[in-house]
Design a protein around this motif. Structure first.
Motif, PDB file in Angstrom:
ATOM      1  N   THR A  92       0.828  -1.208   0.000  1.00  0.00           N
ATOM      2  CA  THR A  92       0.000   0.000   0.000  1.00  0.00           C
ATOM      3  C   THR A  92       0.865   1.262   0.000  1.00  0.00           C
ATOM      4  O   THR A  92       0.474   2.281  -0.576  1.00  0.00           O
ATOM      5  CB  THR A  92      -0.981   0.013   1.183  1.00  0.00           C
ATOM      6  OG1 THR A  92      -0.252  -0.055   2.420  1.00  0.00           O
ATOM      7  CG2 THR A  92      -1.951  -1.158   1.093  1.00  0.00           C
ATOM      8  N   VAL A  95       2.063   1.802  -3.664  1.00  0.00           N
ATOM      9  CA  VAL A  95       0.980   2.352  -4.495  1.00  0.00           C
ATOM     10  C   VAL A  95       0.819   3.851  -4.239  1.00  0.00           C
ATOM     11  O   VAL A  95       0.752   4.651  -5.176  1.00  0.00           O
ATOM     12  CB  VAL A  95      -0.346   1.601  -4.239  1.00  0.00           C
ATOM     13  CG1 VAL A  95      -1.523   2.327  -4.873  1.00  0.00           C
ATOM     14  CG2 VAL A  95      -0.260   0.171  -4.758  1.00  0.00           C
ATOM     15  N   ARG A  98       3.717   6.194  -5.519  1.00  0.00           N
ATOM     16  CA  ARG A  98       3.815   6.389  -6.967  1.00  0.00           C
ATOM     17  C   ARG A  98       3.041   7.648  -7.360  1.00  0.00           C
ATOM     18  O   ARG A  98       3.127   8.126  -8.459  1.00  0.00           O
ATOM     19  CB  ARG A  98       3.310   5.162  -7.717  1.00  0.00           C
ATOM     20  CG  ARG A  98       4.202   3.939  -7.539  1.00  0.00           C
ATOM     21  CD  ARG A  98       5.580   4.123  -8.134  1.00  0.00           C
ATOM     22  NE  ARG A  98       5.476   4.113  -9.581  1.00  0.00           N
ATOM     23  CZ  ARG A  98       6.165   4.899 -10.395  1.00  0.00           C
ATOM     24  NH1 ARG A  98       7.040   5.760  -9.926  1.00  0.00           N
ATOM     25  NH2 ARG A  98       5.979   4.844 -11.691  1.00  0.00           N
ATOM     26  N   GLU A 100       0.442   9.045  -8.574  1.00  0.00           N
ATOM     27  CA  GLU A 100      -0.683   9.138  -9.506  1.00  0.00           C
ATOM     28  C   GLU A 100      -1.930   8.402  -9.008  1.00  0.00           C
ATOM     29  O   GLU A 100      -3.036   8.923  -9.142  1.00  0.00           O
ATOM     30  CB  GLU A 100      -0.263   8.633 -10.892  1.00  0.00           C
ATOM     31  CG  GLU A 100      -1.281   8.874 -11.981  1.00  0.00           C
ATOM     32  CD  GLU A 100      -1.584  10.349 -12.250  1.00  0.00           C
ATOM     33  OE1 GLU A 100      -2.600  10.618 -12.911  1.00  0.00           O
ATOM     34  OE2 GLU A 100      -0.833  11.231 -11.800  1.00  0.00           O
ATOM     35  N   PRO A 101      -1.798   7.203  -8.408  1.00  0.00           N
ATOM     36  CA  PRO A 101      -3.010   6.537  -7.909  1.00  0.00           C
ATOM     37  C   PRO A 101      -3.767   7.368  -6.863  1.00  0.00           C
ATOM     38  O   PRO A 101      -5.004   7.436  -6.907  1.00  0.00           O
ATOM     39  CB  PRO A 101      -2.484   5.226  -7.302  1.00  0.00           C
ATOM     40  CG  PRO A 101      -1.223   4.955  -8.055  1.00  0.00           C
ATOM     41  CD  PRO A 101      -0.625   6.314  -8.311  1.00  0.00           C
ATOM     42  N   LEU A 102      -3.046   8.020  -5.953  1.00  0.00           N
ATOM     43  CA  LEU A 102      -3.733   8.842  -4.947  1.00  0.00           C
ATOM     44  C   LEU A 102      -4.311  10.109  -5.556  1.00  0.00           C
ATOM     45  O   LEU A 102      -5.358  10.587  -5.136  1.00  0.00           O
ATOM     46  CB  LEU A 102      -2.806   9.183  -3.779  1.00  0.00           C
ATOM     47  CG  LEU A 102      -2.541   8.076  -2.783  1.00  0.00           C
ATOM     48  CD1 LEU A 102      -1.783   8.623  -1.573  1.00  0.00           C
ATOM     49  CD2 LEU A 102      -3.799   7.382  -2.329  1.00  0.00           C
ATOM     50  N   LYS A 104      -5.506  10.385  -8.615  1.00  0.00           N
ATOM     51  CA  LYS A 104      -6.733   9.948  -9.287  1.00  0.00           C
ATOM     52  C   LYS A 104      -7.839   9.677  -8.274  1.00  0.00           C
ATOM     53  O   LYS A 104      -8.997  10.042  -8.495  1.00  0.00           O
ATOM     54  CB  LYS A 104      -6.462   8.697 -10.121  1.00  0.00           C
ATOM     55  CG  LYS A 104      -5.710   8.980 -11.389  1.00  0.00           C
ATOM     56  CD  LYS A 104      -5.497   7.703 -12.187  1.00  0.00           C
ATOM     57  CE  LYS A 104      -4.781   7.980 -13.486  1.00  0.00           C
ATOM     58  NZ  LYS A 104      -4.510   6.745 -14.235  1.00  0.00           N
ATOM     59  N   ALA A 105      -7.494   9.026  -7.175  1.00  0.00           N
ATOM     60  CA  ALA A 105      -8.495   8.740  -6.134  1.00  0.00           C
ATOM     61  C   ALA A 105      -9.038  10.032  -5.536  1.00  0.00           C
ATOM     62  O   ALA A 105     -10.247  10.163  -5.313  1.00  0.00           O
ATOM     63  CB  ALA A 105      -7.886   7.863  -5.041  1.00  0.00           C
ATOM     64  N   TRP A 141      -3.543   8.061   3.915  1.00  0.00           N
ATOM     65  CA  TRP A 141      -3.554   6.726   3.299  1.00  0.00           C
ATOM     66  C   TRP A 141      -2.650   5.773   4.085  1.00  0.00           C
ATOM     67  O   TRP A 141      -3.050   4.653   4.409  1.00  0.00           O
ATOM     68  CB  TRP A 141      -3.085   6.837   1.850  1.00  0.00           C
ATOM     69  CG  TRP A 141      -2.843   5.543   1.134  1.00  0.00           C
ATOM     70  CD1 TRP A 141      -1.660   4.861   1.078  1.00  0.00           C
ATOM     71  CD2 TRP A 141      -3.781   4.777   0.386  1.00  0.00           C
ATOM     72  NE1 TRP A 141      -1.806   3.725   0.323  1.00  0.00           N
ATOM     73  CE2 TRP A 141      -3.098   3.647  -0.111  1.00  0.00           C
ATOM     74  CE3 TRP A 141      -5.123   4.938   0.079  1.00  0.00           C
ATOM     75  CZ2 TRP A 141      -3.713   2.693  -0.904  1.00  0.00           C
ATOM     76  CZ3 TRP A 141      -5.744   3.975  -0.710  1.00  0.00           C
ATOM     77  CH2 TRP A 141      -5.041   2.870  -1.180  1.00  0.00           C
TER      78      TRP A 141
END
Length: 161
Positions: A92, A95, A98, A100-102, A104-105, A141
């Motif tokens: 986690t 992720v 990186r 970009e995932p957060l 986007k979320a 997160w």
């Protein structure tokens, strides 16, 4: 013969959280290589390698803190449980770091404006500050996932004193 599942002692969970939380911050801020901090969110192999290096050292610091707490308090941790919890934290963390995932979320959850707070503005002489919305979302997160990670680490732990 009936098999029983290992129990989880709430006191051990609390002690692990108390040990692993400052270890998380030390690994994220004090021990992280500057180049990894700068590059871990970049696209491609450079970003993936930087993020992997950071998460590897971060995980080692957390596991050392968990075993340090256990030794100091007379708790025997199950290595498989520590490995499971460390894996949750590492995956986690990778992720999130990186970036970009957060991002986007955050936008998908209607938190895009908060995510971008404190970010340098194109065309202005701004310096990005440490306390950005993205930084706070990142740390939130990590805290959300730290709780199940240490709960897994505590699975089957027992007192030896």
């Amino acid at each position: 013969m009936k098999r029983t599942r290992p129990t989880i002692n709430p006191g051990v969970v609390g002690a692990l959280f108390a040990a692993v939380l400052p270890a998380h911050h030390a690994a994220d801020y004090l021990f992280q290589r500057h180049s990894d901090a700068v590059n871990k969110g970049e696209a491609g192999a450079v970003g993936r390698r930087a993020c992997t290096r950071h998460v590897a050292s971060h995980t080692l610091v957390q596991v050392a803190a968990a075993y340090g707490m256990a030794r100091a308090t007379g708790v025997r941790l199950r290595p498989s449980s520590v490995l499971a919890g460390a894996a949750v934290s590492a995956i986690t963390h990778w992720v999130a770091d990186r970036r970009e995932p957060l991002r986007k979320a955050a936008y998908a959850l209607g938190k895009g404006e908060f995510h971008d707070l404190g970010k340098a503005r194109p065309g202005h002489d701004d310096n990005e500050c440490v306390g950005t919305g993205a930084h706070f979302i990142d740390q939130a997160w990590h805290m959300v996932w730290l709780a199940p990670a240490v709960t897994l680490m505590a699975r089957g732990a027992r007192m030896v004193r």
